[in-house]
Design an enzyme around this catalytic site. Structure first.
Site, PDB file in Angstrom:
ATOM      1  N   HIS A 172       0.830  -1.210   0.000  1.00 55.82           N
ATOM      2  CA  HIS A 172       0.000   0.000   0.000  1.00 55.82           C
ATOM      3  C   HIS A 172       0.865   1.260   0.000  1.00 55.82           C
ATOM      4  O   HIS A 172       0.573   2.226  -0.695  1.00 55.82           O
ATOM      5  CB  HIS A 172      -0.934   0.013   1.216  1.00 55.82           C
ATOM      6  N   LYS A 222     -10.084  -7.852   7.901  1.00 56.35           N
ATOM      7  CA  LYS A 222     -10.785  -8.131   9.157  1.00 56.35           C
ATOM      8  C   LYS A 222     -10.681  -6.896  10.040  1.00 56.35           C
ATOM      9  O   LYS A 222      -9.721  -6.138   9.936  1.00 56.35           O
ATOM     10  CB  LYS A 222     -10.202  -9.368   9.854  1.00 56.35           C
TER      11      LYS A 222
END
Lengths: 284, 187
Positions: free
Chosen positions: B39, B104
């Protein structure tokens, strides 16, 4: 001091390597029982399905010798060295690290250690392990391996409370820690609490409390009651499995207490996820 | 009552808009992996006006760093990692056309607002069900940043990969709703 047992570093390497793999592939019976009991107790259909998934996952992991969780963790090692033990052919710490290196390679476990917290280059073999050692009486060498994932480790906290905060302050801090962690530590969690000692020692007490098998009561009734009180409070938060809502947020709360300074009340909360991977071997 | 949806990638706005929190979705097709380090690099590319190593438009990013593939398997265990660490990067990727993320744990308010704005959803997979999820991956190829090891970007071909819609395009949040529903007495 007479030496009664000689243990070779080769043996330690072999045993540690197996511990790394077995802990990551095979969930212990106490954890399976806690997950099964939670499946029964849970009222949220979404959370219930998650418990079913986790039990199925444990079955697949064991059968296929695949990691239960892809985060195969930092290798945390607790070693208890009997004073009558002599380690031959090398150094105990080097042997433990070599065992971790081999176990993570042979078991296709993920290497998650970076050599420096700021520059962050992967060491490539999941070493160094975090090793805690202590001397005990006797002629045995007891090695406990714990695969500690980062999701739950990152949600752990410590606070230097004042003596006036007392029991209520402790309970509030532990419950608040689980509450602010929400879904992040992969609930249902196991909550390890260290109370007392010093800043550093409280954290170690908390981590060591996680080693106690699930479903066992603390031998001190006062501590056992405190554990139950905290567990009840946590399971009323509604966080549930994976934070999607439910009655089971924690599988257990374990507390370790230790003497401390007249002016101090250190409290550390070390959270472990449901993928609670701990294995022990005793050499003699 | 939540729906069960069998989804073929890539996503379209129509499909995205049909999702509601709590829906169980079985994804088949292509998803891309990226976590912390990847990222960071992708957002650096945006900041420097450079091209991505894959076309992100209408795609799904899965936050995962799999364990190494054992012999005979396309990938090792591959459950989701915690999403909040990607929150700082996500709005920029949504702006580039990313339509869904899988992870999650909770997302930040900023990410939830950005998902509403750019019509994107957040799916959760069961954290720690990594061996079960690995069985849903049929093919895996590293397509960028091989030097990052487990953090490299992979193109995964998945079949009936199970997820739940945690944030839809209407600003709803399954975490908030779930906790409100199952919370007992005030604490």
């Amino acid at each position: 001091m007479a030496i009664h047992t000689r243990i070779s570093t080769a043996k330690i390497v072999e045993k540690v390597s197996s511990l790394c793999m077995d802990a990551n592939f095979i969930l212990n019976e106490d954890v399976l029982k806690a997950l099964t009991d939670s499946y029964e107790a849970e009222v949220s259909p979404v959370a219930k399905e998650i418990f079913a998934d986790l039990l199925e996952n444990a079955k697949i992991a064991k059968e296929c010798r695949m990691p239960i969780c892809q985060d195969t963790g930092v290798a945390v090692i607790f070693v208890e060295i009997g004073v009558g033990v002599e380690i031959t052919d090398g150094n105990l710490y080097d042997a433990i690290n070599e065992g971790v290196r081999r176990g993570y390679k042979e078991g296709f476990l993920r290497k998650s250690m970076v050599s420096d917290p700021i520059n962050r280059t992967n060491t490539g073999d999941n070493t160094p392990a975090i090793i805690h050692s202590e001397f005990i009486s006797g002629n045995c060498l007891k090695i406990t391996f714990m695969a500690k994932g980062a999701g739950c480790e990152n949600m752990s906290r410590i606070s230097m409370l004042t003596p006036a905060d007392g029991k209520k302050g402790i309970i509030d801090f532990v419950v608040e820690t689980v509450k602010v962690a929400k879904a992040n530590p992969c609930p249902p969690v196991i909550v390890g609490v260290g109370i007392g000692g010093t800043f550093d020692y409280a954290a170690l007490l908390a981590k060591k409390s996680l080693l106690r098998p699930l479903g066992t009561k603390h031998t001190d009734p006062d501590t056992a009651a405190l554990e139950q009180e905290i567990l009840d409070r946590i399971n009323k938060l509604g966080i549930g499995a994976q934070g999607l809502g439910g009655w089971v947020t924690a599988l257990a709360v374990h507390v370790n207490r230790y003497p401390c300074h007249i002016a101090s009340l250190p409290v550390a909360v070390n959270i472990d996820c449901h993928a609670h991977r701990v294995k022990t071997v005793t050499l003699s | 009552m939540s729906n069960i949806v069998y989804l073929k990638t890539p996503l379209t706005d129509n499909i995205i808009e049909s999702f509601r929190i709590g829906d169980k979705v079985y994804i088949s097709g292509i998803i891309y992996t990226a976590r912390d380090a990847a990222h960071k690099r992708l957002v650096e590319l945006i900041d420097n006006g450079k091209e991505f190593p894959f076309d992100i438009k209408n795609q799904i990013i899965y936050y995962v760093g799999p364990s190494p593939a054992p012999p005979g398997k396309p990938v090792g265990s591959c459950g989701p990692t915690t999403s909040y660490r990607m929150d700082v990067y996500t709005p920029k990727l949504l702006e580039k056309g990313l339509k869904a993320t899988i992870g999650k744990g909770n997302r930040s308010e900023t990410v939830i607002e950005a998902m509403e704005k750019h019509k994107a959803v957040y799916f959760v997979a069961t954290g720690g069900a990594a061996a079960l999820l690995a069985n849903k991956v049929k093919k895996a190829d590293v397509i960028a940043y091989e030097d990052l090891g487990a953090e490299a970007i992979m193109r995964l071909e998945v079949l009936n990969f199970p997820v739940v819609v945690a944030n839809d395009v209407y600003g709803n949040d399954l975490f908030k709703e779930g906790i409100a529903k199952y919370k007992r007495e005030s604490s």
